[in-house]
Design a protein around this motif. Structure first.
Motif, PDB file in Angstrom:
ATOM      1  N   LEU A 339       0.832  -1.210   0.000  1.00 69.43           N
ATOM      2  CA  LEU A 339       0.000   0.000   0.000  1.00 69.43           C
ATOM      3  C   LEU A 339       0.864   1.256   0.000  1.00 69.43           C
ATOM      4  N   LEU A 340       1.958   1.226   0.761  1.00 65.32           N
ATOM      5  CA  LEU A 340       2.857   2.379   0.817  1.00 65.32           C
ATOM      6  C   LEU A 340       3.539   2.607  -0.527  1.00 65.32           C
ATOM      7  N   THR A 341       4.157   1.580  -1.065  1.00 64.25           N
ATOM      8  CA  THR A 341       4.906   1.754  -2.316  1.00 64.25           C
ATOM      9  C   THR A 341       3.975   2.065  -3.480  1.00 64.25           C
ATOM     10  N   TYR A 342       2.801   1.434  -3.486  1.00 63.55           N
ATOM     11  CA  TYR A 342       1.838   1.702  -4.554  1.00 63.55           C
ATOM     12  C   TYR A 342       1.360   3.150  -4.525  1.00 63.55           C
ATOM     13  N   ALA A 343       1.062   3.683  -3.319  1.00 64.61           N
ATOM     14  CA  ALA A 343       0.549   5.046  -3.202  1.00 64.61           C
ATOM     15  C   ALA A 343       1.537   6.056  -3.776  1.00 64.61           C
ATOM     16  N   LEU A 344       2.815   5.898  -3.484  1.00 70.12           N
ATOM     17  CA  LEU A 344       3.815   6.824  -3.997  1.00 70.12           C
ATOM     18  C   LEU A 344       3.961   6.708  -5.514  1.00 70.12           C
ATOM     19  N   ALA A 345       4.027   5.477  -6.012  1.00 72.65           N
ATOM     20  CA  ALA A 345       4.232   5.283  -7.452  1.00 72.65           C
ATOM     21  C   ALA A 345       3.028   5.770  -8.259  1.00 72.65           C
ATOM     22  N   MET A 346       1.821   5.433  -7.825  1.00 68.40           N
ATOM     23  CA  MET A 346       0.637   5.839  -8.574  1.00 68.40           C
ATOM     24  C   MET A 346       0.440   7.352  -8.512  1.00 68.40           C
ATOM     25  N   SER A 347       0.743   7.974  -7.369  1.00 70.97           N
ATOM     26  CA  SER A 347       0.653   9.435  -7.286  1.00 70.97           C
ATOM     27  C   SER A 347       1.581  10.088  -8.304  1.00 70.97           C
ATOM     28  N   LEU A 348       2.764   9.531  -8.465  1.00 72.15           N
ATOM     29  CA  LEU A 348       3.725  10.084  -9.415  1.00 72.15           C
ATOM     30  C   LEU A 348       3.249   9.901 -10.853  1.00 72.15           C
ATOM     31  N   LEU A 349       2.659   8.753 -11.160  1.00 74.92           N
ATOM     32  CA  LEU A 349       2.114   8.530 -12.500  1.00 74.92           C
ATOM     33  C   LEU A 349       1.003   9.528 -12.811  1.00 74.92           C
ATOM     34  N   LEU A 380      10.704  11.771 -17.236  1.00 75.87           N
ATOM     35  CA  LEU A 380      11.533  11.114 -16.220  1.00 75.87           C
ATOM     36  C   LEU A 380      10.690  10.720 -15.006  1.00 75.87           C
ATOM     37  N   CYS A 381       9.771  11.600 -14.598  1.00 72.80           N
ATOM     38  CA  CYS A 381       8.921  11.273 -13.442  1.00 72.80           C
ATOM     39  C   CYS A 381       8.000  10.100 -13.754  1.00 72.80           C
ATOM     40  N   LEU A 382       7.497  10.040 -14.992  1.00 74.59           N
ATOM     41  CA  LEU A 382       6.665   8.896 -15.387  1.00 74.59           C
ATOM     42  C   LEU A 382       7.481   7.608 -15.370  1.00 74.59           C
ATOM     43  N   ILE A 383       8.739   7.674 -15.799  1.00 75.67           N
ATOM     44  CA  ILE A 383       9.600   6.490 -15.771  1.00 75.67           C
ATOM     45  C   ILE A 383       9.832   6.029 -14.332  1.00 75.67           C
ATOM     46  N   VAL A 384      10.148   6.978 -13.442  1.00 79.26           N
ATOM     47  CA  VAL A 384      10.392   6.626 -12.038  1.00 79.26           C
ATOM     48  C   VAL A 384       9.137   6.008 -11.422  1.00 79.26           C
ATOM     49  N   GLY A 385       7.972   6.615 -11.671  1.00 76.45           N
ATOM     50  CA  GLY A 385       6.729   6.067 -11.132  1.00 76.45           C
ATOM     51  C   GLY A 385       6.433   4.683 -11.674  1.00 76.45           C
ATOM     52  N   GLY A 386       6.638   4.489 -12.976  1.00 79.04           N
ATOM     53  CA  GLY A 386       6.370   3.182 -13.569  1.00 79.04           C
ATOM     54  C   GLY A 386       7.316   2.109 -13.075  1.00 79.04           C
ATOM     55  N   LEU A 387       8.612   2.430 -12.974  1.00 79.50           N
ATOM     56  CA  LEU A 387       9.583   1.449 -12.489  1.00 79.50           C
ATOM     57  C   LEU A 387       9.341   1.097 -11.024  1.00 79.50           C
ATOM     58  N   PRO A 393      13.970  -4.318  -9.385  1.00 75.57           N
ATOM     59  CA  PRO A 393      14.919  -3.875  -8.356  1.00 75.57           C
ATOM     60  C   PRO A 393      15.780  -2.735  -8.890  1.00 75.57           C
ATOM     61  N   PRO A 394      16.228  -1.809  -8.017  1.00 77.09           N
ATOM     62  CA  PRO A 394      16.048  -1.805  -6.561  1.00 77.09           C
ATOM     63  C   PRO A 394      14.881  -0.943  -6.093  1.00 77.09           C
ATOM     64  N   PHE A 395      13.916  -0.688  -6.965  1.00 70.93           N
ATOM     65  CA  PHE A 395      12.823   0.203  -6.601  1.00 70.93           C
ATOM     66  C   PHE A 395      11.914  -0.443  -5.565  1.00 70.93           C
ATOM     67  N   ALA A 396      11.099   0.410  -4.907  1.00 67.62           N
ATOM     68  CA  ALA A 396      10.330  -0.048  -3.754  1.00 67.62           C
ATOM     69  C   ALA A 396       9.307  -1.117  -4.114  1.00 67.62           C
ATOM     70  N   GLY A 397       8.716  -1.014  -5.312  1.00 64.46           N
ATOM     71  CA  GLY A 397       7.724  -2.013  -5.694  1.00 64.46           C
ATOM     72  C   GLY A 397       8.271  -3.425  -5.712  1.00 64.46           C
ATOM     73  N   MET A 460       5.789  17.185  -8.298  1.00 64.80           N
ATOM     74  CA  MET A 460       6.092  15.973  -9.064  1.00 64.80           C
ATOM     75  C   MET A 460       7.546  15.544  -8.855  1.00 64.80           C
ATOM     76  N   THR A 461       8.479  16.499  -8.926  1.00 67.60           N
ATOM     77  CA  THR A 461       9.889  16.161  -8.747  1.00 67.60           C
ATOM     78  C   THR A 461      10.207  15.805  -7.289  1.00 67.60           C
ATOM     79  N   LEU A 462       9.564  16.477  -6.333  1.00 69.82           N
ATOM     80  CA  LEU A 462       9.761  16.111  -4.931  1.00 69.82           C
ATOM     81  C   LEU A 462       9.317  14.682  -4.676  1.00 69.82           C
ATOM     82  N   LEU A 463       8.155  14.325  -5.225  1.00 68.72           N
ATOM     83  CA  LEU A 463       7.643  12.972  -5.043  1.00 68.72           C
ATOM     84  C   LEU A 463       8.533  11.947  -5.748  1.00 68.72           C
ATOM     85  N   ALA A 464       9.092  12.325  -6.882  1.00 67.31           N
ATOM     86  CA  ALA A 464      10.014  11.419  -7.576  1.00 67.31           C
ATOM     87  C   ALA A 464      11.244  11.140  -6.712  1.00 67.31           C
TER      88      ALA A 464
END
Length: 471
Positions: A339-349, A380-387, A393-397, A460-464
Motif C-alpha cells: 500500500l505504501l509503495t503503490y501510493a507513492l508510485a501511482m501518485s507520481l504517475l 523522467l517522473c513517469l519512468i520513475v513512477g512506472g519502475l 529492483p532496486p525500486f520499492a515495488g 512531481m519532482t519532490l515525489l520522484a
C-alpha cells in the motif's frame, strides 16, 4: 514540546477540518473581492501543519510500544460506544503519508485549478478526505471506522461531481456513490452482528477474541463475507469495480488522492479485520479469489484503454487486487508495505500525466506522441513512477512484491503465478502509456506542449525523489 505533540496526536485530523471550515466563506461567494485563492492557501497551510505534527510525533514514537486513548461517545444502558485511538508507529507513518501526499496534491492544484472558481469546494473536500483518512488510521474501533468510511463515500460523491454542469461528471459521481453504498450496507450488517458475538468493536480486542473463539462455520463465513463486502466496494474490486472508471471525470488533483489513498481505506479496514475473516477458510478464499480475478482482469483491461485516466484507474484496481491476495493468505505486513509503495508510485504517475492532459486538452492517447523532446521532466517522473510500480529492483515495488511472493511460493504456487503475470501485464501497460505519450513523432496536439507551471513540476519532482529513496 515533542512530548506535547506526541500526546496530542488526535489533533492531526483536526488541522484539515479547520482548513476546510476556514474555506467556507469563499465557497458560496460571501468573499468575492479576493477571489477564491485564499481558501486554497489556508487549506495548504493547515495540511502542512498536520504533516509536521505527524512527522514529529512519528519521530517521538519510533520503536515505542503503541499507546491507546479513548473518548466516550455514547453511554446508554447496555451499550457504551467509545472512540478508541491507537497511537503507533504504523498509524503515525500512515498519517505522514496521507498529509504529505495531500500537501503535494494541494500545491499541484494551485496550478491545475488556476482558472477555476471552484477552489473553495475542491480544497475543502480535499481537507475532508485528509481528516477522514488520518482519523481512520488512528481509529481503533470498527464502528467508527465504518462511520468514517461513510463520510469518505459522501466526500467521493461531492468531489467527483465538482463540475456538476457536465453530464458525465454527474453520472460518475452518482454511480460511485451508489456502488459504494451496496458494499457499505452489507458491511454495516457485519458490524452490527459482530458486537453481540465478541462484545467489542475495538480492533485490538477483536484480534484477541478471534484467537480463542470457536464460531459455528456458517456464522463465521457469513460474518467474513459481510466484512469483506465494504472493502470490495471501496477498493473497486470485482464485481463492484466500475465506479472508479467513471469517477475519473473529476479534477486531476482529486484523482491523486482518490486513486492512491481513498481507495486504500477499504484495504486498511480489511487488514484490520483479517483475524476475523481468517476464522472462515471460505471467507479467506473469497478474499484472494476476488483479488486474483480483479488483478488479472483489470490489468488486461488497462492495456486496451486509450484514455489516460482509465489506464491508471484499472491499474489501481489491479494493484489493490494484489493487496487482497496478500490479506487472503494472511500476509498483512506485506499488504501494508505494498500500500505504501503503490501510493507513492501511482501518485507520481497521475501527477506526471496530469500536467500533460491540462496543457493538451485531451486524454486520448492516440493524439499524443513525441513529448520527450518537449517535456523531459514529466517523462523522467513517469519512468520513475512506472519502475517503482512494477517489481523492478532496486525500486520499492520490487521489495513489496517480493514479500508477497515469498508468502505464496511454497503454499499457493498458483497465486504466485498470478502475481507474476499481473506484474508483467502492468509493466507492459505502463510501457505502452509512456510510449504513446513520449515516443514517436510529434502530433498537432503535442507540437506546442512545453513543461508546465513550476507549481505542477515542483510536487512531481519532490515525489520522484521520495520514490527513488523509498527502498
Amino acid at each position: 514540546m515533542l512530548d506535547f505533540l506526541s500526546q496530542t496526536v488526535w489533533l492531526i485530523p483536526c488541522y484539515a477540518l479547520i482548513g476546510a471550515g476556514l474555506a467556507l466563506p469563499w465557497s458560496p461567494g460571501f468573499i468575492r473581492r479576493t477571489g477564491p485563492r485564499p481558501a486554497g492557501y489556508l487549506n495548504a497551510l493547515m495540511t502542512f501543519l498536520a504533516f509536521v505534527h505527524s512527522l514529529t510525533a512519528l519521530i517521538e514514537a519510533w520503536n515505542q510500544p503503541p499507546r491507546y486513548q479513548s473518548f466516550e461517545w455514547l453511554n446508554a444502558p447496555g451499550l457504551v460506544i467509545s472512540l478508541d485511538l491507537e497511537i503507533s508507529t504504523l498509524a503515525l507513518g500512515a498519517c505522514v503519508l496521507i498529509a504529505g501526499l495531500n500537501f503535494l496534491a494541494q500545491i499541484y492544484a494551485i496550478a491545475y485549478l488556476e482558472m477555476d472558481w471552484g477552489w473553495a469546494r475542491v480544497y475543502s473536500l480535499m481537507g475532508l478526505f485528509e481528516a477522514g483518512m488520518c482519523l481512520l488510521v488512528l481509529c481503533n474501533s470498527l464502528f467508527f471506522s465504518y462511520v468514517i468510511l461513510e463520510i469518505l463515500t459522501l466526500g467521493t460523491y461531492l468531489i467527483v461531481g465538482i463540475w456538476y454542469n457536465q453530464s458525465l461528471v454527474v453520472t460518475g459521481a452518482r454511480d460511485a456513490f451508489l456502488t459504494k453504498r451496496v458494499g457499505d450496507l452489507i458491511l454495516l450488517m457485519g458490524v452490527v452482528a459482530l458486537l453481540p458475538l465478541s462484545g467489542t468493536w475495538n480492533f485490538t480486542e477483536l484480534a484477541i477474541w478471534a484467537e480463542t473463539v470457536e464460531l459455528d462455520p456458517t456464522v463465521a463465513t457469513l460474518l467474513a463475507l459481510a466484512l469483506v463486502a465494504g472493502p470490495i466496494a471501496k477498493c473497486a474490486q470485482f464485481p463492484l469495480h466500475l465506479w472508479l472508471d467513471e469517477a475519473m471525470e473529476g479534477p486531476y488533483p482529486a484523482t491523486i488522492l482518490r486513486n492512491t489513498l481513498v481507495v486504500s481505506t477499504g484495504a486498511w479496514v480489511l487488514i484490520k479485520v483479517q483475524p476475523i475473516i481468517a476464522l472462515s477458510p471460505f471467507g479467506s478464499s473469497v478474499v484472494f479469489a476476488i483479488g486474483a480475478a480483479t488483478a488479472v482482469g483489470t490489468s488486461l483491461i488497462s492495456v486496451a484503454q486509450i484514455d489516460v485516466k482509465r489506464v491508471l484507474s484499472y491499474l489501481t484496481s489491479a494493484y489493490l487486487g494484489i493487496v487482497f491476495i496478500a490479506v487472503g493468505i494472511g500476509a498483512t505486513q506485506a499488504a501494508l508495505v505494498l500500500l505504501l509503495t503503490y501510493a507513492l508510485a501511482m501518485s507520481l504517475l497521475i501527477m506526471s500525466t496530469g500536467g500533460i492532459v491540462l496543457n493538451n486538452i485531451t486524454q486520448d492517447l492516440t493524439q499524443y506522441g513525441g513529448l520527450w523532446s518537449r517535456r523531459p521532466i514529466s517523462g523522467l517522473c513517469l519512468i520513475v513512477g512506472g519502475l517503482s510500480l512494477v517489481a523492478l529492483p532496486p525500486f520499492a515495488g520490487f521489495w513489496s512484491l517480493v514479500e508477497i511472493a515469498d508468502a505464496l511460493w511454497e503454499t499457493r504456487p498458483g497465486l504466485f503465478a498470478v502475481v507474476l503475470a499481473v506484474n508483467a501485464i502492468v509493466a507492459f501497460s505502463v510501457t505502452r502509456l509512456f510510449g504513446r505519450m513520449f515516443a514517436g513523432e510529434l502530433t498537432e496536439f503535442t507540437r506546442r506542449s512545453p513543461e508546465g507551471l513550476w507549481l505542477l513540476v515542483l510536487p512531481m519532482t519532490l515525489l520522484a525523489g521520495v520514490t527513488l529513496h523509498m527502498p
